[in-house]
Design a protein around this motif. Structure first.
Motif: not given
Length: 201
Positions: A181-182, A185-186
């Motif tokens: 998920e991180d 986002k990036n």
């Protein structure tokens, strides 16, 4: 969609050049502990094995400055941590390429442990006879044996992993749900192309 299939749609490696050393340390710890203890495709038996291996890494520190403990400290902090740490923060997970740094670190540990157990070259041999009923010395004997067995088993696993990675091209990355998920986002939004958020399920 499963974690494994979602992870496969993300880049194998990330750009860490713009992150500070502190950010990489924090990210690396979070990625490791979430793939180990959190929701991830890492098999249960590997998670359990890591508990025993972690104990083998940490317990010798209690017996510094004995040479076997110093060797363990150098292997863990100066060899394995930097090499595997860089791989961890770059791929945001774990893979079989993390095997060979263990071989570089653990083989000297095994050699020094065996010397410490079987000879007097590093002081009195670490045997229960020489411990002579002293609880601290007995614990040290147990620890050096535990370290030897665990690091030897680790080397066996790591040798196989290294062969799989470099000779059979097994490049699967196990990532935690948090790391996936991180990474999403990036990713930089783009209309088209492999970096597009629209292309990530």
């Amino acid at each position: 969609m499963s974690i494994a299939s979602t992870s496969s749609s993300l880049p194998d490696r990330t750009d860490i050049s713009k992150k500070s050393y502190f950010e990489l340390i924090v990210q690396g710890h979070i990625d490791f502990f979430t793939v180990w203890l959190g929701k991830s495709p890492l098999p249960v038996w590997v998670r359990i094995w890591l508990v025993f291996l972690m104990a083998a890494v940490l317990l010798p520190f209690a017996f510094l400055p004995h040479p076997f403990a110093i060797t363990n400290l150098v292997a863990a902090v100066a060899v394995i941590l930097p090499l595997n740490g860089r791989e961890l923060v770059t791929i945001r997970g774990v893979n079989k390429n993390m095997g060979w740094p263990h071989l570089i670190g653990w083989i000297p540990v095994i050699v020094v442990n065996i010397i410490a157990i079987t000879t007097d070259e590093l002081g009195d041999a670490l045997t229960m006879t020489n411990a002579d009923g002293n609880a601290y010395l007995q614990a040290r004997v147990f620890t050096v044996w535990y370290s030897t067995v665990c690091t030897a088993i680790s080397c066996a696993f790591d040798a196989v992993d290294t062969v799989w990675y470099y000779f059979y091209d097994v490049r699967k990355i196990d990532r935690s749900e948090y790391s996936i998920e991180d990474m999403k986002k990036n990713l930089v939004p783009a209309a088209t192309g492999p970096g597009s958020l629209a292309n990530v399920p």
